[in-house]
Design an enzyme around this catalytic site. Structure first.
Site, short mmCIF file in Angstrom:
data_model
loop_
_atom_site.label_atom_id
_atom_site.label_comp_id
_atom_site.label_asym_id
_atom_site.label_seq_id
_atom_site.Cartn_x
_atom_site.Cartn_y
_atom_site.Cartn_z
N ASN A 53 1.00 -0.79 -0.29
CA ASN A 53 -0.03 -0.22 0.15
C ASN A 53 0.59 1.40 0.15
O ASN A 53 0.98 2.41 -0.71
CB ASN A 53 -1.03 -0.11 1.18
CG ASN A 53 -2.16 -1.13 1.09
OD1 ASN A 53 -2.49 -1.59 0.19
ND2 ASN A 53 -2.65 -0.81 2.45
N HIS A 442 -14.94 2.94 -15.75
CA HIS A 442 -14.17 2.36 -14.34
C HIS A 442 -16.28 1.03 -13.87
O HIS A 442 -15.89 0.24 -12.88
CB HIS A 442 -14.27 3.17 -12.85
CG HIS A 442 -14.25 2.74 -11.85
ND1 HIS A 442 -14.96 2.54 -11.01
CD2 HIS A 442 -12.78 1.66 -11.78
CE1 HIS A 442 -14.57 1.79 -9.43
NE2 HIS A 442 -12.90 1.37 -10.13
N HIS A 604 -14.95 -4.04 -0.57
CA HIS A 604 -14.70 -3.18 -1.89
C HIS A 604 -16.64 -2.75 -2.56
O HIS A 604 -16.63 -2.01 -3.73
CB HIS A 604 -14.53 -3.94 -2.77
CG HIS A 604 -13.91 -3.86 -4.12
ND1 HIS A 604 -14.05 -4.11 -5.38
CD2 HIS A 604 -12.68 -2.32 -4.32
CE1 HIS A 604 -13.75 -2.82 -6.57
NE2 HIS A 604 -12.77 -2.35 -5.57
#
Length: 722
Positions: A53, A442, A604
């Protein structure tokens, strides 16, 4: 309708800084790596994720901030501080986090792994037999691929690639007495940790460092120090003038430039010689603030391989995804008839608890094989390396079906893979397009057109996650399978917009960005505010807002939420990552709660629920229903409440209309706000606090609860079937 909320002039405390918020998110992941109640190899995986990350954070977020500063950005951010103050804060907080991460590995995680027989050793800790064995490995498999690069007047300082691990070596000529600097790159294609027998590992750079004399024959090796550089790797694709310029070729050129982006971070061992450090700082052009001195080993992303060791007792209990109950009655020897199930009712999928393979993947594979299917239209943002989704689309095209695939080739860090997929699909006869100029596509969409008698029926899937079977087992996501005519019509128009010149931006069951999604969300937030202010008690009681997303940083949406909260609307927000909204501030946001859930699956999905099933009785509910339209509605889709999603991406949300599925959707958010639910709470001071029970006891893990619920459901079904 009440007047639109008009916020007071922005104060520094009104919005939290997004970069600080991101680092706080990574701190929450680090807390999981430190949590002794979590199985040990899972903690090793979390530790690797923390490092990964941070790599991406510097490559993208810090790099972008440096670029804005270099371009002359001097005004304050919405959080009330200047870009230079932001980057100073980043350097301070990230150094603290990285030192905590590295020290935690050395002082805690490494000894705990050793205690259960998984040892990560230093060269000096190997016995003679092990050193001899490692020397043989070095001579046969490592020495031939090493390339020492000298630095002297005839050899300029070499280019240091981003995220590569390197050794800075000081050697002395025994004849002249002159000292020289050389760089040795640790080969990236070899394992980060070299295996020594069973469950023992050695950092690759230690093995190389122990045998440097073989690289500098006749010289004296005086010292060596590991270092690692992070570069700006954020690709910017700008097509000027002729919009017909080939986007594929433009991106390929940008990917070549990415390799040579300017450094944004230099990691070095904390024992590094100061003269060597000065040389690295000078030659790489980094500031002192961008130097991170850490205890070795550097680059703990390699712990991901350690976490894969076959030690089930050190991992979470095995979890098997299950066939969705709405598909179970349509299973036969020929396979699952997803189309037949969809004709019965909408199917709300919740991955990974519901199997991706037997639902979404099966949907597309069935469409590819079905002779009655006339066309398949599909978006691909990220997919796996051996994608069955891509294989199904290729099979469909080769069978003569009309196949349109929108491949987002600018998906960050997947650009090269997506270019490969695009060309493979084109070669198979698929129509491949790259979306709208200047916008990333997206949204997660599939549309199948099937001939049924004298009519065409459209079947659709709209999801929150990528069409990637591998991540579908590790990411928590939602998806809707439906053959509702309104959704089919909406997707037909949306695909026409993506592949052609259609300008339609309003739909029946879809909300889309960049045309109107922000306004639509704000309109629904304000509607809840109006309901709360209604004099009809039954209507006022239905005012409620529940949101779930990865990030919340859009100021217009935040201001609308502040307004609703000030009117008394209960607002619950579940955020995995960044949150710029400051909850619990008297007079501003005391009716707003923000929580975060992290666990074995990466949260998510994006969920937007407005209103409530409220009402104390059927009669009260009926009174509410007669008083206003759409008192209770839910949406899922691909969009976070961020500027990039709302302004620079094509996003889609679909409305969940079935009451049973809407209540299920709502319950997924409500679970995280139960008093006994584990997670983190965001306070008015902008700090996240991990929730615990009395005496610090662990609370109920939301994801484990969902696993248990799914397991019980499967057991009950098996019992019914005998």
């Amino acid at each position: 309708m009440a007047a639109p909320y008009d916020p007071a002039p922005a104060e520094p405390a009104r919005y939290l800084d997004r970069e600080t918020s991101w680092l706080q998110f990574n701190n929450r992941v680090l807390e999981l790596a430190e949590d002794k109640d979590i199985p040990l190899l899972e903690r090793a995986k979390y530790s690797a994720i923390v490092a990964s990350n941070l790599d991406e954070f510097f490559m993208v977020r810090v790099a972008g901030l440096k670029r804005r500063i270099a371009a002359g950005a001097t005004g304050t951010t919405v959080s009330g501080i200047t870009p230079r103050e932001v980057i100073q804060r980043i350097w301070s907080l990230s150094k603290e986090q990285m030192l905590r991460h590295a020290t935690g590995f050395q002082d805690t995680l490494r000894p705990e792994l050793a205690a259960v027989g998984i040892e990560i050793l230093r060269w000096s800790e190997l016995d003679g037999v092990q050193q001899d064995e490692m020397y043989g490995l070095f001579r046969e498999q490592i020495f031939p691929v090493l390339t020492p690069l000298a630095v002297d007047p005839a050899h300029p300082f070499p280019y240091i690639s981003g995220l590569s691990l390197n050794l800075a070596v000081i050697v002395r000529n025994p004849v002249s007495g002159n000292e020289h600097f050389a760089r040795v790159k640790v080969p990236p294609g070899l394992p980060r940790f070299v295996r020594i027998g069973d469950n023992r590992f050695l950092p690759l750079e230690e093995l190389i460092a122990a045998h440097l004399q073989h690289l500098f024959t006749g010289m004296e090796v005086l010292g060596h120090h590991a270092f690692r550089v992070t570069r700006n790797e954020d690709v910017e694709v700008e097509v000027e003038g002729d919009e017909s310029q080939n986007l594929l070729e433009t991106l390929e050129r940008e990917l070549m430039r990415r390799r040579f982006g300017p450094p944004v971070r230099l990691e070095v061992e904390d024992t590094i010689d100061l003269q060597v450090l000065d040389l690295l700082v000078r030659e790489l052009g980094v500031s002192d603030a961008e130097v991170f001195r850490l205890p070795p080993p550097l680059d703990l992303t390699g712990l991901m391989a350690i976490s894969a060791e076959d030690r089930p007792e050190l991992k979470f209990a095995p979890f098997a995804t299950a066939l969705h109950e709405g598909l179970a009655d349509f299973e036969s020897a020929a396979g699952i008839d997803v189309f037949a199930a969809m004709r019965q009712h909408d199917i709300l999928l919740h991955h990974p608890y519901d199997s991706f393979t037997t639902s979404v993947q099966r949907f597309l594979e069935q469409a590819a094989a079905d002779p009655d299917v006339r066309a398949i239209k599909q978006t691909l943002y990220r997919t796996s390396g051996d994608s069955p989704i891509v294989d199904a689309l290729i099979d469909a095209a080769e069978a003569g079906k009309e196949v349109l695939v929108l491949v987002e080739i600018t998906a960050r860090f997947d650009e090269h893979a997506n270019i490969v997929w695009a060309r493979k699909l084109e070669q198979a006869g698929c129509h491949v397009v790259y979306g709208l100029m200047g916008l990333k596509t997206h949204c997660k969409l599939s549309l199948v057109v099937r001939q049924e008698g004298t009519r065409l029926r459209r079947y659709a899937h709209i999801g929150t996650g990528n069409y990637n079977p591998k991540t579908a087992r590790a990411y928590e996501d939602l998806g809707l399978l439906t053959c509702d005519p309104d959704v089919g019509e909406d997707l037909t128009h949306l695909f026409n917009r993506l592949s052609g010149y259609s300008r339609m931006t309003t739909y029946r069951r879809l909300l889309t960005a960049p045309n109107g999604l922000r306004d639509a969300v704000i309109e629904r937030i304000e509607r809840e505010r109006d309901k709360r202010e209604s004099k009809r008690r039954a209507v006022a009681k239905t005012a409620r807002i529940r949101l779930k997303m990865n990030s919340l940083v859009d100021e217009a949406v935040i201001d609308a939420l502040y307004g609703a909260g000030q009117a008394g609307v209960p607002v619950d927000i579940l955020v995995r990552g960044m949150c710029a909204l400051r909850p619990g501030v008297p007079g501003l946001s005391e009716n707003i709660r923000v929580r975060s859930v992290l666990g074995r699956f990466l949260e998510h999905s994006r969920v937007f629920v407005f209103g409530d099933d409220a009402a104390d009785s059927p009669a009260a509910r009926a009174a509410a229903d007669r008083s206003a339209e759409n008192l209770y509605e839910g949406w899922i889709g691909s969009a976070d409440m961020m500027h990039r999603n709302l302004d620079r991406r094509v996003e889609a949300l679909v409305r969940i209309t079935d009451p049973v599925r809407l209540r299920k959707l709502t319950s997924l958010v409500d679970m995280a706000f139960d008093e006994d639910a584990a997670g983190w709470e965001l306070g008015p001071d902008g700090e996240w606090t991990r929730r615990t029970g009395p005496g610090g006891a662990a609370l109920r893990d939301v994801q484990e609860t969902l696993i248990e619920t799914r397991n019980r459901s499967q057991s009950s079904r098996r019992a019914r079937l005998g």
